[in-house]
Structure formats: structure tokens, C-alpha cells
Design an enzyme around this catalytic site. Structure first.
Site, PDB file in Angstrom:
ATOM      1  N   ASN A   7       3.427   6.855   6.932  1.00 43.66           N
ATOM      2  CA  ASN A   7       2.346   7.828   6.735  1.00 43.66           C
ATOM      3  C   ASN A   7       2.216   8.690   7.996  1.00 43.66           C
ATOM      4  OD1 ASN A   7      -0.328   8.945   6.963  1.00 43.66           O
ATOM      5  ND2 ASN A   7      -0.962   7.669   5.252  1.00 43.66           N
ATOM      6  N   ASP A   9       0.085  11.329   8.469  1.00 50.76           N
ATOM      7  CA  ASP A   9      -1.184  12.084   8.566  1.00 50.76           C
ATOM      8  C   ASP A   9      -1.577  12.363  10.011  1.00 50.76           C
ATOM      9  OD1 ASP A   9      -1.408  11.964   5.837  1.00 50.76           O
ATOM     10  OD2 ASP A   9      -2.976  10.421   5.820  1.00 50.76           O
ATOM     11  N   HIS A  10      -1.378  11.347  10.870  1.00 52.82           N
ATOM     12  CA  HIS A  10      -1.905  11.493  12.236  1.00 52.82           C
ATOM     13  C   HIS A  10      -0.996  12.290  13.164  1.00 52.82           C
ATOM     14  CE1 HIS A  10      -5.436   9.565  11.006  1.00 52.82           C
ATOM     15  NE2 HIS A  10      -4.800   8.466  10.640  1.00 52.82           N
ATOM     16  N   ARG A  18      -5.138  20.972  18.688  1.00 55.93           N
ATOM     17  CA  ARG A  18      -4.964  22.214  19.428  1.00 55.93           C
ATOM     18  C   ARG A  18      -4.795  23.428  18.507  1.00 55.93           C
ATOM     19  NH1 ARG A  18      -4.015  21.674  25.089  1.00 55.93           N
ATOM     20  NH2 ARG A  18      -5.502  20.045  25.586  1.00 55.93           N
ATOM     21  N   HIS A  43      -1.602  12.296   2.991  1.00 55.70           N
ATOM     22  CA  HIS A  43      -2.848  12.324   2.229  1.00 55.70           C
ATOM     23  C   HIS A  43      -3.456  13.707   2.390  1.00 55.70           C
ATOM     24  CE1 HIS A  43      -7.051  10.264   1.553  1.00 55.70           C
ATOM     25  NE2 HIS A  43      -6.833  11.261   0.719  1.00 55.70           N
ATOM     26  N   ARG A  45      -6.390  15.459   2.097  1.00 56.47           N
ATOM     27  CA  ARG A  45      -7.817  15.216   1.877  1.00 56.47           C
ATOM     28  C   ARG A  45      -8.524  16.498   1.452  1.00 56.47           C
ATOM     29  NH1 ARG A  45     -11.076  11.166   3.557  1.00 56.47           N
ATOM     30  NH2 ARG A  45      -9.998   9.279   4.187  1.00 56.47           N
ATOM     31  N   ARG A  49      -8.623  17.535   6.773  1.00 57.98           N
ATOM     32  CA  ARG A  49      -8.831  17.217   8.193  1.00 57.98           C
ATOM     33  C   ARG A  49      -7.519  16.965   8.946  1.00 57.98           C
ATOM     34  NH1 ARG A  49     -11.601  11.319   7.687  1.00 57.98           N
ATOM     35  NH2 ARG A  49     -12.954  12.462   6.291  1.00 57.98           N
ATOM     36  N   HIS A  50      -6.484  16.531   8.227  1.00 56.80           N
ATOM     37  CA  HIS A  50      -5.190  16.399   8.934  1.00 56.80           C
ATOM     38  C   HIS A  50      -4.096  17.194   8.200  1.00 56.80           C
ATOM     39  CE1 HIS A  50      -5.219  12.961   6.222  1.00 56.80           C
ATOM     40  NE2 HIS A  50      -5.938  12.204   7.026  1.00 56.80           N
ATOM     41  N   GLU A  70      -0.871  11.153  -1.397  1.00 62.08           N
ATOM     42  CA  GLU A  70      -2.144  10.506  -1.731  1.00 62.08           C
ATOM     43  C   GLU A  70      -3.173  11.583  -2.050  1.00 62.08           C
ATOM     44  OE1 GLU A  70      -3.305   8.160   1.586  1.00 62.08           O
ATOM     45  OE2 GLU A  70      -1.608   6.817   1.422  1.00 62.08           O
ATOM     46  N   THR A 100     -11.700   6.800   7.620  1.00 65.83           N
ATOM     47  CA  THR A 100     -10.446   6.565   6.900  1.00 65.83           C
ATOM     48  C   THR A 100     -10.790   6.002   5.525  1.00 65.83           C
ATOM     49  OG1 THR A 100      -8.316   5.403   6.987  1.00 65.83           O
ATOM     50  CG2 THR A 100     -10.194   4.252   7.945  1.00 65.83           C
ATOM     51  N   THR A 101      -9.782   5.772   4.675  1.00 71.68           N
ATOM     52  CA  THR A 101     -10.045   5.287   3.311  1.00 71.68           C
ATOM     53  C   THR A 101     -10.628   3.878   3.382  1.00 71.68           C
ATOM     54  OG1 THR A 101      -8.052   6.510   2.777  1.00 71.68           O
ATOM     55  CG2 THR A 101      -9.037   5.254   1.003  1.00 71.68           C
ATOM     56  N   GLU A 151      -1.297  -0.211  -5.069  1.00 67.67           N
ATOM     57  CA  GLU A 151      -1.200  -0.448  -3.625  1.00 67.67           C
ATOM     58  C   GLU A 151      -2.446  -1.230  -3.246  1.00 67.67           C
ATOM     59  OE1 GLU A 151       0.215   2.644  -1.096  1.00 67.67           O
ATOM     60  OE2 GLU A 151      -0.932   1.921   0.621  1.00 67.67           O
ATOM     61  N   HIS A 192      -2.790  -0.193   4.749  1.00 70.47           N
ATOM     62  CA  HIS A 192      -4.020   0.109   5.489  1.00 70.47           C
ATOM     63  C   HIS A 192      -4.240  -0.854   6.653  1.00 70.47           C
ATOM     64  CE1 HIS A 192      -7.810   1.879   6.512  1.00 70.47           C
ATOM     65  NE2 HIS A 192      -7.463   2.884   5.728  1.00 70.47           N
ATOM     66  N   GLY A 193      -4.284  -0.239   7.829  1.00 71.49           N
ATOM     67  CA  GLY A 193      -4.600  -0.988   9.040  1.00 71.49           C
ATOM     68  C   GLY A 193      -3.489  -1.902   9.524  1.00 71.49           C
ATOM     69  N   GLY A 214       0.683   3.902   8.730  1.00 72.07           N
ATOM     70  CA  GLY A 214       0.526   5.175   9.416  1.00 72.07           C
ATOM     71  C   GLY A 214       0.001   5.071  10.832  1.00 72.07           C
ATOM     72  N   HIS A 215      -1.288   4.799  10.954  1.00 76.42           N
ATOM     73  CA  HIS A 215      -1.959   4.924  12.250  1.00 76.42           C
ATOM     74  C   HIS A 215      -1.280   4.127  13.355  1.00 76.42           C
ATOM     75  CE1 HIS A 215      -5.144   4.306  15.274  1.00 76.42           C
ATOM     76  NE2 HIS A 215      -5.461   5.544  14.960  1.00 76.42           N
TER      77      HIS A 215
HETATM   78  N1  PXP Z   1      -2.122   3.469   2.163  1.00 77.99           N
HETATM   79  C1  PXP Z   1      -3.145   4.244   1.747  1.00 77.99           C
HETATM   80  C2  PXP Z   1      -3.364   4.366   0.271  1.00 77.99           C
HETATM   81  C3  PXP Z   1      -3.950   4.949   2.666  1.00 77.99           C
HETATM   82  O1  PXP Z   1      -4.967   5.710   2.219  1.00 77.99           O
HETATM   83  C4  PXP Z   1      -3.656   4.838   4.042  1.00 77.99           C
HETATM   84  C5  PXP Z   1      -4.482   5.589   5.042  1.00 77.99           C
HETATM   85  O2  PXP Z   1      -4.433   6.944   4.812  1.00 77.99           O
HETATM   86  C6  PXP Z   1      -2.568   4.037   4.428  1.00 77.99           C
HETATM   87  C7  PXP Z   1      -1.837   3.346   3.470  1.00 77.99           C
HETATM   88  C8  PXP Z   1      -2.158   3.898   5.852  1.00 77.99           C
HETATM   89  O3  PXP Z   1      -3.151   3.288   6.590  1.00 77.99           O
HETATM   90  P1  PXP Z   1      -2.992   3.192   8.175  1.00 77.99           P
HETATM   91  O4  PXP Z   1      -2.977   4.609   8.686  1.00 77.99           O
HETATM   92  O5  PXP Z   1      -4.203   2.439   8.593  1.00 77.99           O
HETATM   93  O6  PXP Z   1      -1.709   2.490   8.451  1.00 77.99           O
END
Ligand code: PXP
Length: 239
Positions: A7, A9-10, A18, A43, A45, A49-50, A70, A100-101, A151, A192-193, A214-215
Site C-alpha cells: 500500500n 498511500d503514504h 510539500r 485508497h 479517500r 488526503r493522500h 480501495e 486511518t480505516t 480482507e 492493517h497495522g 502500507g504504513h
Molecule cells: N488494508 C486495508 C483495507 C486498508 O484500508 C489499509 C489502510 O489503508 C491497509 C490494508 C494497510 O494498513 P497499514 O497502512 O496500517 O499497513
């Protein structure tokens, strides 16, 4: 073989800090693929935001990428998805003020709307997934409304692992849901996480076929490099 979805996004979060063009999400997606990622997740959104619409357009046009988009459960986002034709769509809950979600979909409340969105995506040959809590009833509803995949939200599990608390009940919940989902013909993903340790623990669940992370990858890349971190995850999920 378990798969790794990265992922990005970040990458967009850092770029947006910037307001310019660097770091570019498409460039990071190409590098992630070269480094062993099986797919790329973004994602889009509602508040943008990203990831922005232009990122989705650029990444979905680059056909070498298996793209997992997403989106929130609404028809405006469905329209955008159908226009950009990602390979996969994962429907997620979305609240504007959340960082976050924060949890899985409320399937009881949104069953009919989500069923319609799934049907339309499937008619367009897009693989569908629903982001749900590890809850048996939600697995059953997911099956009833005909998604290809679920998921499982691993946020709670990841937090317990990170804070060295007892994660066994949550692990067993995820395992039970994964087994039921597989027996109903659904493909099981997790996300997630997640970090190295929580991912490694979840690889013990045979039914989980894909991790979306992702993060932690983007953050850890500051210390060890994007390629190296993706490589590390690939080694973990191969075992
Ligand atoms: N899966 C889904 C469905 C998510 O919404 C997210 C966060 O956007 C992730 C995975 C990834 O989560 P993380 O960035 O905490 O790894």
C-alpha cells in the site's frame, strides 16, 4: 504461495506535505513491483488526503501493475473505479475524521448497497474484496452478497502484538473466520497495522493468501530502504 500487496498511500502523504511531485507514487509502485510486491494498493479517500485522482489515473494506466483500489461503499466511488478499471477493488468503511480505516464494514447496515456495488464490479471483471472485522457473521454476509474475497482487519491484533499483550484470542478469531471463509469459497486477505512480527505470526494461518501492508513499509523504508523492507516481508510470508 502467499502474496504481498504494498500500500503506497503514504508515499502520497509525504509528497503532499510539500504539495509538489516528489516522491511520486507511480515511481514507488514500479519499484515495489521490481522488489517483489505482487500487487499495489491505493485508497482513494473521499477527502483525497493522500492518493489523488491523477495518481489513480497514472497507476491504473500502467498495465504492468496489478492494482488493488480501495474505495468507500458509495456509487460515486464505484463510478470512478469503473472508469479507471483497476484489477481489484476492496470496499472499505470510510469516516472523514478518522486517521486511518478504524474497523471493518458494517455489512448488516449496508448489505444491499454493497451487494449492488459488488455486482457491478464483477460484471466489469474486477476482483472484489470486502474489508471486514474478524467476525463470523460478517464472513457469512460477505458470502451471501457474493464477494470474491474478504480482507480481515488486523488492526486490533497488530496493536496487541506491538504492545506485548495477549493476542491469542484475537489470533484465534482471525483463524476461525479465515477457515470459514475458505470453506465457503472466499479468498482470504489480511491487512492493517501489520509489521514484521504480526505478519510472521499470521503466516501460520494457512487460509490467508494475501497481506496488504502500507504504513510500516513506508516508515521502515526510511531506515532500511524500500526494496530491502519489501524483500524482508517477502521472506517472512514465504515461510
Ligand atoms: N488494508 C486495508 C483495507 C486498508 O484500508 C489499509 C489502510 O489503508 C491497509 C490494508 C494497510 O494498513 P497499514 O497502512 O496500517 O499497513
Amino acid at each position: 504461495m502467499k502474496r504481498l500487496g504494498v500500500n503506497i498511500d503514504h508515499v502520497a502523504t509525504v509528497r503532499n506535505a510539500r504539495g509538489g511531485f516528489h516522491p511520486d507514487p507511480l515511481t514507488s509502485a514500479k519499484l515495489a513491483l521490481k522488489s517483489g510486491a505482487n500487487s499495489i494498493t491505493i485508497h482513494l479517500r473521499e477527502d483525497r488526503r493522500h492518493i489523488k485522482d491523477i495518481d489513480l489515473k497514472k497507476i491504473s494506466s500502467y498495465k504492468k501493475i496489478l492494482l488493488n483500489l480501495e474505495i468507500g461503499a458509495n456509487f460515486d466511488m464505484l463510478k470512478i473505479a469503473l472508469k479507471n478499471k483497476p484489477n481489484y477493488v476492496c470496499i472499505v468503511p470510510e469516516k472523514r475524521k478518522e486517521i486511518t480505516t478504524e474497523g471493518g464494514l458494517n455489512l448488516k447496515k449496508n448489505k444491499n448497497k454493497i451487494k449492488k456495488i459488488l455486482k457491478s464490479l464483477k460484471n466489469n471483471n474486477i476482483r472484489t474484496s470486502l474489508f471486514i472485522n474478524p467476525n463470523i457473521n460478517d464472513v457469512k454476509i460477505s458470502h451471501q452478497i457474493n464477494t470474491d474475497c474478504i480482507e480481515i482487519h488486523t488492526g486490533k491484533f497488530s496493536e496487541l502484538v506491538k504492545s506485548n499483550k495477549n493476542y491469542l484470542n484475537e489470533f484465534n478469531r482471525i483463524k476461525k473466520c479465515s477457515k470459514l471463509a475458505k470453506s465457503l469459497g472466499l479468498e482470504v486477505h489480511a491487512g492493517h497495522g501489520l509489521d514484521y512480527r504480526s505478519t510472521k505470526l499470521l503466516t501460520k494461518i494457512f487460509e490467508i493468501k494475501e497481506f496488504n501492508i502500507g504504513h510500516f513499509i513506508i516508515g521502515e523504508a526510511i531506515f532500511n530502504g524500500f526494496k530491502k523492507v519489501i524483500n524482508n516481508f517477502k521472506k517472512i510470508i514465504k515461510k
